[in-house]
Design a protein around this motif. Structure first.
Motif, mmCIF file in Angstrom:
data_model
loop_
_atom_site.group_PDB
_atom_site.id
_atom_site.type_symbol
_atom_site.label_atom_id
_atom_site.label_comp_id
_atom_site.label_asym_id
_atom_site.label_seq_id
_atom_site.Cartn_x
_atom_site.Cartn_y
_atom_site.Cartn_z
ATOM 1 N N VAL A 179 -2.092 -2.054 -12.118
ATOM 2 C CA VAL A 179 -1.668 -2.383 -13.472
ATOM 3 C C VAL A 179 -2.058 -1.252 -14.406
ATOM 4 O O VAL A 179 -3.157 -0.720 -14.339
ATOM 5 C CB VAL A 179 -2.290 -3.720 -13.949
ATOM 6 N N SER A 180 -1.126 -0.827 -15.271
ATOM 7 C CA SER A 180 -1.384 0.226 -16.252
ATOM 8 C C SER A 180 -1.884 1.479 -15.539
ATOM 9 O O SER A 180 -1.227 1.960 -14.609
ATOM 10 C CB SER A 180 -2.374 -0.287 -17.306
ATOM 11 N N MET A 181 -3.040 2.015 -15.922
ATOM 12 C CA MET A 181 -3.580 3.167 -15.214
ATOM 13 C C MET A 181 -3.712 2.889 -13.725
ATOM 14 O O MET A 181 -3.523 3.776 -12.885
ATOM 15 C CB MET A 181 -4.949 3.539 -15.793
ATOM 16 N N GLY A 182 -4.027 1.645 -13.374
ATOM 17 C CA GLY A 182 -4.144 1.265 -11.973
ATOM 18 C C GLY A 182 -2.837 1.377 -11.215
ATOM 19 O O GLY A 182 -2.832 1.580 -9.995
ATOM 20 N N GLY A 183 -1.705 1.255 -11.931
ATOM 21 C CA GLY A 183 -0.413 1.478 -11.294
ATOM 22 C C GLY A 183 -0.227 2.928 -10.914
ATOM 23 O O GLY A 183 0.366 3.253 -9.872
ATOM 24 N N MET A 184 -0.733 3.836 -11.757
ATOM 25 C CA MET A 184 -0.745 5.264 -11.405
ATOM 26 C C MET A 184 -1.624 5.497 -10.186
ATOM 27 O O MET A 184 -1.244 6.210 -9.246
ATOM 28 C CB MET A 184 -1.250 6.090 -12.588
ATOM 29 N N SER A 185 -2.827 4.888 -10.199
ATOM 30 C CA SER A 185 -3.742 5.036 -9.078
ATOM 31 C C SER A 185 -3.118 4.515 -7.789
ATOM 32 O O SER A 185 -3.305 5.102 -6.714
ATOM 33 C CB SER A 185 -5.057 4.295 -9.366
ATOM 34 N N ALA A 186 -2.373 3.425 -7.886
ATOM 35 C CA ALA A 186 -1.725 2.854 -6.703
ATOM 36 C C ALA A 186 -0.667 3.804 -6.150
ATOM 37 O O ALA A 186 -0.543 3.974 -4.929
ATOM 38 C CB ALA A 186 -1.108 1.503 -7.048
ATOM 39 N N LEU A 187 0.112 4.427 -7.026
ATOM 40 C CA LEU A 187 1.112 5.394 -6.568
ATOM 41 C C LEU A 187 0.441 6.579 -5.886
ATOM 42 O O LEU A 187 0.914 7.070 -4.851
ATOM 43 C CB LEU A 187 1.973 5.865 -7.738
ATOM 44 N N ALA A 188 -0.665 7.045 -6.454
ATOM 45 C CA ALA A 188 -1.404 8.150 -5.831
ATOM 46 C C ALA A 188 -1.962 7.730 -4.480
ATOM 47 O O ALA A 188 -1.947 8.509 -3.515
ATOM 48 C CB ALA A 188 -2.536 8.606 -6.756
ATOM 49 N N LEU A 189 -2.442 6.500 -4.379
ATOM 50 C CA LEU A 189 -2.954 6.002 -3.099
ATOM 51 C C LEU A 189 -1.847 5.966 -2.059
ATOM 52 O O LEU A 189 -2.048 6.383 -0.905
ATOM 53 C CB LEU A 189 -3.566 4.621 -3.297
ATOM 54 N N LEU A 190 -0.662 5.487 -2.427
ATOM 55 C CA LEU A 190 0.454 5.431 -1.477
ATOM 56 C C LEU A 190 0.876 6.825 -1.035
ATOM 57 O O LEU A 190 1.280 7.029 0.114
ATOM 58 C CB LEU A 190 1.636 4.697 -2.112
ATOM 59 N N ALA A 191 0.787 7.793 -1.952
ATOM 60 C CA ALA A 191 1.176 9.166 -1.618
ATOM 61 C C ALA A 191 0.156 9.828 -0.695
ATOM 62 O O ALA A 191 0.519 10.564 0.226
ATOM 63 C CB ALA A 191 1.342 9.992 -2.897
ATOM 64 N N ARG A 192 -1.126 9.558 -0.935
ATOM 65 C CA ARG A 192 -2.188 10.276 -0.227
ATOM 66 C C ARG A 192 -2.681 9.534 1.026
ATOM 67 O O ARG A 192 -3.311 10.130 1.890
ATOM 68 C CB ARG A 192 -3.354 10.523 -1.188
ATOM 69 N N HIS A 193 -2.375 8.251 1.096
ATOM 70 C CA HIS A 193 -2.799 7.424 2.233
ATOM 71 C C HIS A 193 -1.604 6.580 2.673
ATOM 72 O O HIS A 193 -1.595 5.352 2.499
ATOM 73 C CB HIS A 193 -3.994 6.557 1.829
ATOM 74 N N PRO A 194 -0.589 7.219 3.219
ATOM 75 C CA PRO A 194 0.713 6.564 3.413
ATOM 76 C C PRO A 194 0.722 5.378 4.367
ATOM 77 O O PRO A 194 1.645 4.572 4.316
ATOM 78 C CB PRO A 194 1.597 7.703 3.929
ATOM 79 N N GLU A 195 -0.259 5.239 5.225
ATOM 80 C CA GLU A 195 -0.283 4.116 6.164
ATOM 81 C C GLU A 195 -1.181 2.973 5.695
ATOM 82 O O GLU A 195 -1.380 2.010 6.442
ATOM 83 C CB GLU A 195 -0.752 4.606 7.543
ATOM 84 N N LEU A 196 -1.694 3.063 4.494
ATOM 85 C CA LEU A 196 -2.716 2.103 4.085
ATOM 86 C C LEU A 196 -2.154 0.780 3.575
ATOM 87 O O LEU A 196 -2.837 -0.240 3.653
ATOM 88 C CB LEU A 196 -3.626 2.728 3.021
#
Length: 371
Positions: free
Chosen positions: A148-165
């Motif tokens: 959510v909000s900044m956390g939505g940015m963090s989630a996109l970064a997580l999906l990009a950097r940890h694609p199988e998570l």
């Protein structure tokens, strides 16, 4: 200056030499988290929540801390994020002052608070720290990551950097990069803090605290968290005093909306560290999933790999406008994800996801109930 850690918050230690995106390493760092519900036998029912700038890991009440959490109406038994089914993990962002290591934390090398010696924080660092926390808890794959909000940015970064998570993703009122208007607002917030003489280049304490700067910064933020429509509907031109006169002299508070801003700013004042505010605010401005100022955000989003996604925003959000959630949905769809995009009509602006559970709750519950 101190940290503000909710009771019963738990911690995961980050590995020594945790490398930061913009340089520097952390030793002896930790991430604060809370959990709700239980992991099933297969340990495949975990849901990770990544928060906005000022939130802590206490998303909802539980036996260890019965006080209401910041997303109390959304997380719990029978709730939209149903803890009878899901093992929910909420982490406090790296760089915060709510338990995770940040500028207000003690530097183990000196025994003093880091202050501005803390390495610059990037959204990618927050994502990496969250991923390490999940794995430290024995979770190999998340059923869903919710941001959510900044956390939505963090989630996109997580999906990009940890694609199988993560198998699926819920993105609420977020963006793949910050817009100029939002950057400008946050720049003014940071300037208000840094211009306060008591900020003293980050070397303040409880006795000499940049109170005025923090009050102004929070008021600026609060104005953008809600919509003009809500300000008009809730306050109109209602005077702060029955006689219509300004409080505390000629230029004191005159309207009820000013009272509201003052009350909420005062409440926030000693619940968040000014340096942490500066660090996390700047991390939002600098985040760009495409990796460059002229990169293609949709193309970057299309490279993320999730099976399905729910993307939501509201028409009245001026801080993370709806077109940014549309872009996320378009990009994830281009990558082959089954994407549902919802443009909600809540009058409550960017903060709608916190308060308008009647609109946000049902689609989240439906999304998580399928599969």
């Amino acid at each position: 200056m101190r940290e503000f850690i909710p009771p019963a918050t738990r911690f995961v230690d980050l590995p020594a030499g945790f490398a930061m995106r913009h340089g520097g390493v952390l030793d002896g760092a930790r991430i604060a988290y809370e959990t709700y519900g239980r992991p099933n036998a297969a340990r495949d029912n975990a849901v990770l929540i990544l928060t906005g700038l000022s939130a802590d890991a206490h998303a909802a009440s539980h036996a260890g801390n019965p006080s209401p959490g910041w997303w109390e109406a959304m997380v719990g038994p029978g709730g939209p994020i149903d803890t009878d089914r899901w093992h929910v993990i909420c982490v406090n962002s790296l760089g915060s002052c709510k338990g995770s290591s940040g500028p207000a934390s003690i530097d183990p090398a000196t025994g003093e608070p880091y202050r501005l010696d803390f390495p610059e924080v990037a959204i990618e660092d927050i994502a990496d720290a969250a991923a390490l926390t999940v794995r430290a808890l024995g979770i190999e794959r998340l059923a869903c990551v919710i941001g959510v909000s900044m956390g939505g940015m963090s989630a996109l970064a997580l999906l990009a950097r940890h694609p199988e998570l993560a198998l699926s993703h819920i993105n609420i009122s977020a963006a793949a990069r910050a817009l100029p208007f939002s950057i400008a607002v946050r720049s003014l917030q940071r300037e208000a803090i840094r211009s306060d003489p008591l900020w003293n280049r980050g070397r303040y304490d409880e006795e000499r605290f940049p109170r005025r700067g923090m009050l102004t910064a929070r008021k600026l933020g609060t104005i953008t968290y809600r919509s003009a429509q809500e300000w008009e509907g809730r306050f109109g031109r209602t005077p702060a005093r029955p006689d219509g006169r300004a409080e505390s002299g000629q230029f004191g508070i005159e309207f009820e909306v000013e009272n509201y801003l003052e009350f909420h700013a005062q409440r926030f004042l000693h619940r968040f560290d000014p340096n942490s505010y500066l660090y996390l605010s700047r991390s939002i401005d600098r985040f760009d999933l495409a990796g460059s100022h002229d990169g293609n955000a949709v193309e970057a989003l299309s490279r993320l790999r999730v099976e399905k996604a729910l993307v939501m925003g509201v028409q009245t959000d001026i801080l993370f406008p709806l077109k940014q959630q549309q872009q996320i949905a378009e990009g994830l769809s281009a990558g082959g994800a089954d994407v549902q995009f919802l443009a909600l009509e809540s009058p409550q602006g960017h903060d709608a996801f916190l308060v308008d559970t009647g609109r946000f709750g049902p689609p989240v519950a439906k999304f998580l109930s399928v599969g």
